[in-house]
Design an enzyme around this catalytic site. Structure first.
Site, PDB file in Angstrom:
ATOM      1  CG  ASP A 155      22.846  60.675  65.351  1.00 31.24           C
ATOM      2  OD1 ASP A 155      22.642  61.813  64.891  1.00 31.24           O
ATOM      3  OD2 ASP A 155      23.983  60.188  65.509  1.00 31.24           O
ATOM      4  CD  GLN A 186      29.884  62.361  64.008  1.00 26.60           C
ATOM      5  OE1 GLN A 186      29.108  62.762  64.875  1.00 26.60           O
ATOM      6  NE2 GLN A 186      29.777  62.737  62.747  1.00 26.60           N
ATOM      7  CE  LYS A 230      27.081  65.977  65.362  1.00 27.99           C
ATOM      8  NZ  LYS A 230      27.151  64.590  64.881  1.00 27.99           N
TER       9      LYS A 230
HETATM   10  N1  GUN Z   1      28.088  61.219  60.239  1.00 23.54           N
HETATM   11  C1  GUN Z   1      27.627  62.043  59.278  1.00 23.54           C
HETATM   12  N2  GUN Z   1      26.467  62.610  59.681  1.00 23.54           N
HETATM   13  C2  GUN Z   1      26.198  62.121  60.895  1.00 23.54           C
HETATM   14  C3  GUN Z   1      25.144  62.339  61.827  1.00 23.54           C
HETATM   15  O1  GUN Z   1      24.201  63.104  61.611  1.00 23.54           O
HETATM   16  N3  GUN Z   1      25.237  61.647  62.984  1.00 23.54           N
HETATM   17  C4  GUN Z   1      26.250  60.799  63.249  1.00 23.54           C
HETATM   18  N4  GUN Z   1      26.239  60.157  64.395  1.00 23.54           N
HETATM   19  N5  GUN Z   1      27.242  60.579  62.422  1.00 23.54           N
HETATM   20  C5  GUN Z   1      27.213  61.243  61.247  1.00 23.54           C
END
Ligand code: GUN
Length: 283
Positions: free
Chosen positions: A117, A94, A50
């Protein structure tokens, strides 16, 4: 038959020029804050990707990596300060979080306007009602991928396997809004094989290596495999048994290189969307 592979890396790349054009119209670079707590190895890889993508697009970034024992109250304070930071358009925490932290409370603390998100209940509710919202990146990426690949959804028999808040639920809502007929199957579904066998569009997001045998896939189906699972021998595989599925499907997402890059691309898009709404375009 051998399925056409839906190359997420290529599709994600094809979206970059339009996104760069939107960024150029902003009064300042989009700002993204990513919070990671503890040492989950998969999270470290995802967050790294990211940041890399955001850096290439010229985002302003804050990367916050906190120890596993960070108190929930500290996390909530940090989110409050990012909510107030005018240079930050997107806040991402996350997942998974350590067990002593209430993830629902943490996600609820994020300003819904900065919730890139799309996990805040306000954004989930707006999505459920078909109102403008920030939409979770993985299902949004699947939808965008199907659109770019020229695969129409109207009237399609779609089966989503998995009902998580991150993928399955929002995926089902988006497909229904795109005029597919949607079934959501899950761990308690009776005769999963029968449901999978009916699917003209099959989306699998359960996080279990090769849990769906390729022989279950309906001939001519579009198969979207959201799973990324590491086997004991180090190989990465999806939730669908890819070899035999490829023989039956008309189109299939590879693992890796299918849905994953689209998730990152949609995070970038969501951050730009948030920046546009918060900053307003130049002139
Ligand atoms: N953990 C697994 N997939 C995701 C996601 O798309 N966003 C976040 N913040 N954590 C995750």
């Amino acid at each position: 038959m051998s399925a056409r592979l839906l190359d997420g890396r290529e599709i994600a790349r094809s979206l970059a020029p339009a996104l760069r054009a939107r960024i150029a119209k902003l009064t300042r670079p989009p700002g993204l804050a990513v919070i990671r707590v503890g040492e989950d190895p998969a999270s470290e890889v995802y967050v790294g990707k990211k940041h890399e993508r955001a850096a290439r697009l010229g985002f302003h970034q804050q990367s916050l990596h906190l120890p596993a024992e960070t108190p929930e109250a500290h996390l909530l304070q940090l989110i409050a300060s990012l909510n107030d930071d005018d240079l930050i358009d997107g806040i991402l925490v996350q997942l998974p979080l350590p067990p002593h932290v209430d993830a629902a409370r943490v996600l609820a603390a994020i300003d819904p306007a900065k919730d890139v998100d799309g996990f805040h209940v306000v954004n989930s509710g707006r999505l459920a009602r078909g109102l403008p919202s920030l939409v979770p990146c993985t299902p949004l990426g699947v939808l965008r991928m199907l659109e770019v690949a020229g695969l129409p959804l109207r009237g399609l028999e779609a089966v989503v396997v998995g009902r998580s808040n991150i993928v399955g639920r929002p995926m089902a809502m988006l497909l229904e809004q795109a005029d597919a007929t949607v079934t959501v199957a899950h761990s308690r579904t009776r005769d999963l094989q029968a449901h999978v066998g009916r699917a003209e569009l099959l989306v699998v997001a359960i996080g279990r290596a090769e849990a769906i045998p390729g022989a279950w896939v309906r001939p001519g189906a579009i198969v979207i495999d959201v799973g990324v699972n590491r086997l004991a021998d180090g190989r990465l595989v999806g939730d669908v048994e890819a070899g035999p599925a490829q023989e039956r499907a008309t189109a299939l997402t590879p693992v890796p290189g299918g849905v994953g890059p689209m998730t990152i691309a949609m995070l970038m898009e969501n951050t730009v969307t948030s920046a546009e709404r918060r900053q307003g375009p130049r002139s």
